[in-house]
Design a protein around this motif. Structure first.
Motif, PDB file in Angstrom:
ATOM      1  N   LEU A   1       5.826  -4.611  48.470  1.00 40.17           N
ATOM      2  CA  LEU A   1       5.214  -3.295  48.441  1.00 40.17           C
ATOM      3  C   LEU A   1       4.448  -3.189  47.132  1.00 40.17           C
ATOM      4  O   LEU A   1       4.966  -3.518  46.065  1.00 40.17           O
ATOM      5  N   TYR A   2       3.184  -2.756  47.215  1.00 39.67           N
ATOM      6  CA  TYR A   2       2.318  -2.637  46.042  1.00 39.67           C
ATOM      7  C   TYR A   2       2.120  -1.168  45.700  1.00 39.67           C
ATOM      8  O   TYR A   2       1.940  -0.338  46.599  1.00 39.67           O
ATOM      9  N   GLY A   3       2.127  -0.860  44.397  1.00 41.14           N
ATOM     10  CA  GLY A   3       1.972   0.533  44.002  1.00 41.14           C
ATOM     11  C   GLY A   3       1.108   0.724  42.774  1.00 41.14           C
ATOM     12  O   GLY A   3       1.093  -0.113  41.869  1.00 41.14           O
ATOM     13  N   VAL A   4       0.387   1.845  42.770  1.00 40.71           N
ATOM     14  CA  VAL A   4      -0.339   2.305  41.598  1.00 40.71           C
ATOM     15  C   VAL A   4       0.282   3.648  41.229  1.00 40.71           C
ATOM     16  O   VAL A   4       0.277   4.579  42.042  1.00 40.71           O
ATOM     17  N   ARG A   5       0.836   3.737  40.022  1.00 41.10           N
ATOM     18  CA  ARG A   5       1.522   4.963  39.597  1.00 41.10           C
ATOM     19  C   ARG A   5       0.599   5.806  38.725  1.00 41.10           C
ATOM     20  O   ARG A   5      -0.007   5.302  37.779  1.00 41.10           O
ATOM     21  N   LEU A   6       0.506   7.073  39.089  1.00 37.11           N
ATOM     22  CA  LEU A   6      -0.277   8.023  38.301  1.00 37.11           C
ATOM     23  C   LEU A   6       0.653   8.808  37.387  1.00 37.11           C
ATOM     24  O   LEU A   6       1.760   9.177  37.794  1.00 37.11           O
TER      25      LEU A   6
ATOM     26  N   VAL B   1      -7.817  11.567  51.764  1.00 38.52           N
ATOM     27  CA  VAL B   1      -9.162  11.062  51.459  1.00 38.52           C
ATOM     28  C   VAL B   1      -9.617  10.225  52.656  1.00 38.52           C
ATOM     29  O   VAL B   1      -9.540   8.999  52.636  1.00 38.52           O
ATOM     30  N   PRO B   2     -10.112  10.871  53.730  1.00 39.17           N
ATOM     31  CA  PRO B   2     -10.456  10.152  54.964  1.00 39.17           C
ATOM     32  C   PRO B   2     -11.495   9.059  54.765  1.00 39.17           C
ATOM     33  O   PRO B   2     -11.494   8.062  55.503  1.00 39.17           O
ATOM     34  N   GLU B   3     -12.367   9.230  53.775  1.00 35.60           N
ATOM     35  CA  GLU B   3     -13.439   8.255  53.584  1.00 35.60           C
ATOM     36  C   GLU B   3     -13.001   7.000  52.838  1.00 35.60           C
ATOM     37  O   GLU B   3     -13.770   6.020  52.739  1.00 35.60           O
ATOM     38  N   ALA B   4     -11.770   6.987  52.307  1.00 31.37           N
ATOM     39  CA  ALA B   4     -11.305   5.833  51.525  1.00 31.37           C
ATOM     40  C   ALA B   4     -11.139   4.614  52.423  1.00 31.37           C
ATOM     41  O   ALA B   4     -10.531   4.691  53.490  1.00 31.37           O
ATOM     42  N   ARG B   5     -11.659   3.478  51.971  1.00 36.04           N
ATOM     43  CA  ARG B   5     -11.540   2.223  52.702  1.00 36.04           C
ATOM     44  C   ARG B   5     -10.983   1.185  51.735  1.00 36.04           C
ATOM     45  O   ARG B   5     -11.723   0.515  51.028  1.00 36.04           O
ATOM     46  N   LEU B   6      -9.677   1.062  51.709  1.00 30.03           N
ATOM     47  CA  LEU B   6      -9.022   0.177  50.763  1.00 30.03           C
ATOM     48  C   LEU B   6      -8.361  -0.963  51.527  1.00 30.03           C
ATOM     49  O   LEU B   6      -7.598  -0.729  52.462  1.00 30.03           O
ATOM     50  N   GLU B   7      -8.656  -2.187  51.119  1.00 27.85           N
ATOM     51  CA  GLU B   7      -8.167  -3.348  51.857  1.00 27.85           C
ATOM     52  C   GLU B   7      -7.351  -4.305  50.998  1.00 27.85           C
ATOM     53  O   GLU B   7      -6.943  -5.368  51.481  1.00 27.85           O
ATOM     54  N   SER B   8      -7.137  -3.980  49.744  1.00 24.47           N
ATOM     55  CA  SER B   8      -6.395  -4.864  48.862  1.00 24.47           C
ATOM     56  C   SER B   8      -5.796  -4.066  47.717  1.00 24.47           C
ATOM     57  O   SER B   8      -6.155  -2.895  47.496  1.00 24.47           O
ATOM     58  N   PHE B   9      -4.917  -4.719  46.970  1.00 21.88           N
ATOM     59  CA  PHE B   9      -4.326  -4.075  45.798  1.00 21.88           C
ATOM     60  C   PHE B   9      -5.406  -3.745  44.768  1.00 21.88           C
ATOM     61  O   PHE B   9      -5.400  -2.679  44.155  1.00 21.88           O
ATOM     62  N   SER B  10      -6.346  -4.650  44.587  1.00 22.94           N
ATOM     63  CA  SER B  10      -7.427  -4.393  43.617  1.00 22.94           C
ATOM     64  C   SER B  10      -8.269  -3.198  44.044  1.00 22.94           C
ATOM     65  O   SER B  10      -8.742  -2.429  43.194  1.00 22.94           O
TER      66      SER B  10
ATOM     67  N   ALA C   1       8.641  -5.324  39.566  1.00 25.34           N
ATOM     68  CA  ALA C   1       7.901  -5.722  38.371  1.00 25.34           C
ATOM     69  C   ALA C   1       6.775  -4.737  38.111  1.00 25.34           C
ATOM     70  O   ALA C   1       6.143  -4.237  39.053  1.00 25.34           O
ATOM     71  N   GLU C   2       6.546  -4.455  36.836  1.00 21.16           N
ATOM     72  CA  GLU C   2       5.443  -3.591  36.422  1.00 21.16           C
ATOM     73  C   GLU C   2       4.486  -4.378  35.549  1.00 21.16           C
ATOM     74  O   GLU C   2       4.887  -5.325  34.869  1.00 21.16           O
ATOM     75  N   ARG C   3       3.229  -3.946  35.576  1.00 18.98           N
ATOM     76  CA  ARG C   3       2.277  -4.506  34.630  1.00 18.98           C
ATOM     77  C   ARG C   3       1.332  -3.398  34.181  1.00 18.98           C
ATOM     78  O   ARG C   3       1.208  -2.359  34.851  1.00 18.98           O
ATOM     79  N   PRO C   4       0.679  -3.584  33.046  1.00 18.79           N
ATOM     80  CA  PRO C   4      -0.200  -2.537  32.522  1.00 18.79           C
ATOM     81  C   PRO C   4      -1.311  -2.183  33.494  1.00 18.79           C
ATOM     82  O   PRO C   4      -1.765  -3.011  34.293  1.00 18.79           O
ATOM     83  N   ALA C   5      -1.756  -0.934  33.405  1.00 17.07           N
ATOM     84  CA  ALA C   5      -2.794  -0.423  34.293  1.00 17.07           C
ATOM     85  C   ALA C   5      -4.017  -0.010  33.486  1.00 17.07           C
ATOM     86  O   ALA C   5      -3.933   0.174  32.265  1.00 17.07           O
ATOM     87  N   PRO C   6      -5.161   0.172  34.145  1.00 17.71           N
ATOM     88  CA  PRO C   6      -6.349   0.690  33.451  1.00 17.71           C
ATOM     89  C   PRO C   6      -6.077   2.062  32.839  1.00 17.71           C
ATOM     90  O   PRO C   6      -5.133   2.761  33.235  1.00 17.71           O
ATOM     91  N   ALA C   7      -6.897   2.450  31.896  1.00 21.81           N
ATOM     92  CA  ALA C   7      -6.736   3.733  31.216  1.00 21.81           C
ATOM     93  C   ALA C   7      -6.664   4.871  32.223  1.00 21.81           C
ATOM     94  O   ALA C   7      -7.422   4.922  33.191  1.00 21.81           O
TER      95      ALA C   7
END
Length: 216
Positions: free
Chosen positions: A66-71, A98-107, A6-12
């Motif tokens: 599996l969660y994805g953000v497409r560029l 990006v070693p400093e990235a700390r991402l813990e959720s889809f948001s 499933a896809e949904r709209p993304a931010p600009a």
């Protein structure tokens, strides 16, 4: 493809947000589209980047979501800080880029990409021109030498101009075919010489015939 996608709209500035959910281990054929993805599997805890592909890749998707953000094409360097060709045909842990990235959720993933992406109209124009024009003419039209155009394409899109042209044309053809358009019309609308040319390119880039590729 397997599972529920499933896809949904993304931010600009982003192409889309997507999820794929499977109940059993599934082999997925990923075909080139010029895009790059940041993906997260909560089951394994892996957070990784899929670089621009030059040919189909077979990936095993484990049970779960599996969660994805497409560029979109050309956006990779602004988000991850390295030229796109550095990760061509690769799947790379986000921590390596990006070693400093700390991402813990889809948001968190969405915010990370949306806050860093830079939309460059000149890159979109380059891609648009390459969809329908030959490389030498495109370089002349945008005021670059062939070498400069090659360098720009490698850095931004991950491909040299001719490969970028093939991938963008292939992606356009896939969208038309998935929409139910007859294959002969797909070939014409996407800019192939004829249906045989389309068939050869699909086999080369996807590894299977078009009819098999779009089979539900």
């Amino acid at each position: 493809m397997g599972g529920v996608y499933a896809e949904r709209p993304a931010p600009a500035g982003l192409a889309c947000l997507w999820t794929r959910t499977v109940t059993s281990s599934t082999v997925q054929r990923v075909v080139p589209d010029g895009c790059t993805d940041l993906m997260w599997s909560p089951v394994s805890g892996s957070l990784f980047v899929a670089g621009p592909d030059t040919q189909a890749q077979l990936a095993t998707v484990q049970p779960g979501t599996l969660y994805g953000v497409r560029l979109p094409p050309g956006a990779f360097p602004s988000v991850f800080g390295v030229p796109a060709h550095a990760v061509r045909d690769l799947r790379v842990p986000l921590s390596s880029l990006v070693p400093e990235a700390r991402l813990e959720s889809f948001s968190d993933m969405v915010e990370f990409c949306a806050s860093r992406v830079v939309v460059d109209p000149s890159l979109a124009a380059t891609a648009s021109l390459l969809r329908s024009g030959d490389v030498a003419s495109v370089a002349w039209e945008i005021g670059l030498s062939a070498r400069q155009l090659r360098r720009r394409c490698l850095d931004a899109f991950g491909y040299p101009p001719k490969v970028l042209q093939r991938v963008l044309r292939f992606d356009a053809a896939m969208r038309l075919a998935w929409g139910g358009m007859p294959f002969a019309s797909v070939a014409f609308e996407a800019g192939y010489a004829d249906q045989a040319h389309l068939a050869r390119e699909v086999r080369s880039l996807a590894g299977v015939p078009l009819g098999q590729l779009i089979r539900p």
